[in-house]
Design a protein around this motif. Sequence first.
Motif, PDB file in Angstrom:
ATOM      1  N   MET A  92    -132.922  -6.364  29.190  1.00  0.00           N
ATOM      2  CA  MET A  92    -133.654  -7.520  29.249  1.00  0.00           C
ATOM      3  C   MET A  92    -135.394  -7.331  28.850  1.00  0.00           C
ATOM      4  SD  MET A  92    -134.381 -10.646  31.928  1.00  0.00           S
ATOM      5  CE  MET A  92    -132.614 -11.643  31.530  1.00  0.00           C
ATOM      6  N   LYS A  93    -135.963  -7.906  27.914  1.00  0.00           N
ATOM      7  CA  LYS A  93    -137.237  -7.453  27.612  1.00  0.00           C
ATOM      8  C   LYS A  93    -138.185  -8.433  28.357  1.00  0.00           C
ATOM      9  CE  LYS A  93    -140.369  -7.383  23.773  1.00  0.00           C
ATOM     10  NZ  LYS A  93    -140.523  -7.761  22.463  1.00  0.00           N
ATOM     11  N   ARG A  94    -139.160  -7.835  28.864  1.00  0.00           N
ATOM     12  CA  ARG A  94    -140.375  -8.744  29.646  1.00  0.00           C
ATOM     13  C   ARG A  94    -141.234  -9.385  28.679  1.00  0.00           C
ATOM     14  NH1 ARG A  94    -141.982  -6.265  35.212  1.00  0.00           N
ATOM     15  NH2 ARG A  94    -140.040  -5.575  35.941  1.00  0.00           N
ATOM     16  N   ILE A  95    -141.776 -10.713  28.904  1.00  0.00           N
ATOM     17  CA  ILE A  95    -142.538 -10.990  28.100  1.00  0.00           C
ATOM     18  C   ILE A  95    -144.023 -11.421  28.780  1.00  0.00           C
ATOM     19  CG2 ILE A  95    -143.392 -13.395  26.797  1.00  0.00           C
ATOM     20  CD1 ILE A  95    -140.102 -13.800  26.348  1.00  0.00           C
ATOM     21  N   ILE A  96    -145.137 -10.459  28.197  1.00  0.00           N
ATOM     22  CA  ILE A  96    -146.386 -10.640  28.556  1.00  0.00           C
ATOM     23  C   ILE A  96    -146.872 -12.042  28.381  1.00  0.00           C
ATOM     24  CG2 ILE A  96    -148.601  -9.495  28.892  1.00  0.00           C
ATOM     25  CD1 ILE A  96    -147.295  -6.863  28.414  1.00  0.00           C
ATOM     26  N   MET A  97    -147.414 -12.641  29.089  1.00  0.00           N
ATOM     27  CA  MET A  97    -148.127 -14.053  29.179  1.00  0.00           C
ATOM     28  C   MET A  97    -149.743 -13.858  29.334  1.00  0.00           C
ATOM     29  SD  MET A  97    -145.174 -16.170  31.019  1.00  0.00           S
ATOM     30  CE  MET A  97    -146.134 -17.854  30.620  1.00  0.00           C
ATOM     31  N   ALA A  98    -150.374 -14.680  28.580  1.00  0.00           N
ATOM     32  CA  ALA A  98    -151.819 -14.499  28.770  1.00  0.00           C
ATOM     33  C   ALA A  98    -152.351 -15.849  28.475  1.00  0.00           C
ATOM     34  CB  ALA A  98    -152.366 -13.317  27.820  1.00  0.00           C
ATOM     35  N   CYS A  99    -153.512 -16.174  29.021  1.00  0.00           N
ATOM     36  CA  CYS A  99    -154.265 -17.458  28.772  1.00  0.00           C
ATOM     37  C   CYS A  99    -155.775 -17.050  28.369  1.00  0.00           C
ATOM     38  CB  CYS A  99    -154.001 -18.487  29.979  1.00  0.00           C
ATOM     39  SG  CYS A  99    -155.073 -19.924  29.753  1.00  0.00           S
ATOM     40  N   ASP A 100    -156.010 -17.302  27.111  1.00  0.00           N
ATOM     41  CA  ASP A 100    -157.381 -16.988  26.683  1.00  0.00           C
ATOM     42  C   ASP A 100    -158.286 -18.147  26.985  1.00  0.00           C
ATOM     43  OD1 ASP A 100    -159.582 -16.449  25.254  1.00  0.00           O
ATOM     44  OD2 ASP A 100    -158.564 -16.513  23.334  1.00  0.00           O
ATOM     45  N   LEU A 101    -159.018 -18.046  28.103  1.00  0.00           N
ATOM     46  CA  LEU A 101    -159.945 -19.070  28.434  1.00  0.00           C
ATOM     47  C   LEU A 101    -161.168 -19.095  27.685  1.00  0.00           C
ATOM     48  CD1 LEU A 101    -159.518 -18.915  32.257  1.00  0.00           C
ATOM     49  CD2 LEU A 101    -158.346 -20.483  30.702  1.00  0.00           C
ATOM     50  N   GLN A 102    -161.435 -18.080  27.004  1.00  0.00           N
ATOM     51  CA  GLN A 102    -162.779 -17.984  26.363  1.00  0.00           C
ATOM     52  C   GLN A 102    -162.857 -18.968  25.031  1.00  0.00           C
ATOM     53  OE1 GLN A 102    -163.422 -14.035  24.554  1.00  0.00           O
ATOM     54  NE2 GLN A 102    -165.733 -14.544  24.288  1.00  0.00           N
ATOM     55  N   HIS A 103    -161.719 -19.235  24.529  1.00  0.00           N
ATOM     56  CA  HIS A 103    -161.642 -20.238  23.310  1.00  0.00           C
ATOM     57  C   HIS A 103    -160.886 -21.445  23.557  1.00  0.00           C
ATOM     58  CE1 HIS A 103    -162.028 -15.882  21.761  1.00  0.00           C
ATOM     59  NE2 HIS A 103    -162.997 -16.753  20.888  1.00  0.00           N
ATOM     60  N   THR A 104    -160.497 -21.978  24.941  1.00  0.00           N
ATOM     61  CA  THR A 104    -160.234 -22.842  25.348  1.00  0.00           C
ATOM     62  C   THR A 104    -161.354 -23.964  25.653  1.00  0.00           C
ATOM     63  OG1 THR A 104    -158.235 -21.634  26.078  1.00  0.00           O
ATOM     64  CG2 THR A 104    -158.455 -24.235  26.657  1.00  0.00           C
ATOM     65  N   PRO A 105    -160.981 -25.466  25.261  1.00  0.00           N
ATOM     66  CA  PRO A 105    -162.247 -26.301  25.612  1.00  0.00           C
ATOM     67  C   PRO A 105    -162.139 -26.348  27.046  1.00  0.00           C
ATOM     68  CG  PRO A 105    -160.403 -27.204  24.052  1.00  0.00           C
ATOM     69  CD  PRO A 105    -160.235 -25.838  24.382  1.00  0.00           C
ATOM     70  N   LYS A 106    -163.368 -26.583  27.521  1.00  0.00           N
ATOM     71  CA  LYS A 106    -163.708 -26.582  29.078  1.00  0.00           C
ATOM     72  C   LYS A 106    -162.694 -27.703  29.765  1.00  0.00           C
ATOM     73  CE  LYS A 106    -166.613 -25.748  32.772  1.00  0.00           C
ATOM     74  NZ  LYS A 106    -166.322 -24.687  33.458  1.00  0.00           N
ATOM     75  N   ALA A 107    -162.646 -28.988  29.355  1.00  0.00           N
ATOM     76  CA  ALA A 107    -161.682 -29.909  30.018  1.00  0.00           C
ATOM     77  C   ALA A 107    -160.227 -29.491  30.078  1.00  0.00           C
ATOM     78  CB  ALA A 107    -161.765 -31.095  29.221  1.00  0.00           C
ATOM     79  N   LEU A 108    -159.602 -28.706  29.197  1.00  0.00           N
ATOM     80  CA  LEU A 108    -158.422 -28.143  29.313  1.00  0.00           C
ATOM     81  C   LEU A 108    -158.004 -27.065  30.235  1.00  0.00           C
ATOM     82  CD1 LEU A 108    -155.353 -28.126  28.015  1.00  0.00           C
ATOM     83  CD2 LEU A 108    -156.083 -26.688  26.359  1.00  0.00           C
ATOM     84  N   GLN A 109    -159.313 -26.253  30.301  1.00  0.00           N
ATOM     85  CA  GLN A 109    -159.393 -25.033  31.165  1.00  0.00           C
ATOM     86  C   GLN A 109    -159.187 -25.510  32.651  1.00  0.00           C
ATOM     87  OE1 GLN A 109    -162.912 -22.653  30.879  1.00  0.00           O
ATOM     88  NE2 GLN A 109    -162.582 -22.456  28.753  1.00  0.00           N
ATOM     89  N   GLU A 110    -160.147 -26.766  32.903  1.00  0.00           N
ATOM     90  CA  GLU A 110    -160.024 -27.069  34.150  1.00  0.00           C
ATOM     91  C   GLU A 110    -158.724 -27.971  34.726  1.00  0.00           C
ATOM     92  OE1 GLU A 110    -163.620 -29.732  34.585  1.00  0.00           O
ATOM     93  OE2 GLU A 110    -164.906 -27.894  34.343  1.00  0.00           O
ATOM     94  N   SER A 111    -158.245 -28.539  33.619  1.00  0.00           N
ATOM     95  CA  SER A 111    -156.833 -29.476  34.110  1.00  0.00           C
ATOM     96  C   SER A 111    -155.727 -28.239  34.138  1.00  0.00           C
ATOM     97  CB  SER A 111    -156.759 -30.328  33.029  1.00  0.00           C
ATOM     98  OG  SER A 111    -156.327 -29.833  31.923  1.00  0.00           O
ATOM     99  N   ALA A 112    -155.930 -27.085  33.250  1.00  0.00           N
ATOM    100  CA  ALA A 112    -154.645 -26.208  33.537  1.00  0.00           C
ATOM    101  C   ALA A 112    -154.644 -25.373  34.381  1.00  0.00           C
ATOM    102  CB  ALA A 112    -154.710 -25.296  31.871  1.00  0.00           C
TER     103      ALA A 112
END
Length: 55
Positions: A1-21
Motif C-alpha cells: 500500500m502506498k502512502r499519500i502525502i497530503m499538504a495544504c498550501d495556505l500561502q495561496h489560499t484566500p483568507k476566508a477559506l483558510q479560516e473556515s477550513a
Amino acid sequence: MKRIIMACDLQHTPKALQESALSFDPFIPDSRSVAELFYSAYHETTDDEGESIAD
C-alpha cells in the motif's frame, strides 16, 4: 500500500477559506468513542501496529 502525502498550501489560499477550513466545532472527548474511532480508522492499514482499542 502506498502512502499519500497530503499538504495544504495556505500561502495561496484566500483568507476566508483558510479560516473556515481550519476551524472546528467544540469537541468534548469521550475516550471510548475516540478510541473506537481511531481503531476503526487505522485497523488493517499500513499504520496498524496491532494495537487493541484498550491500548
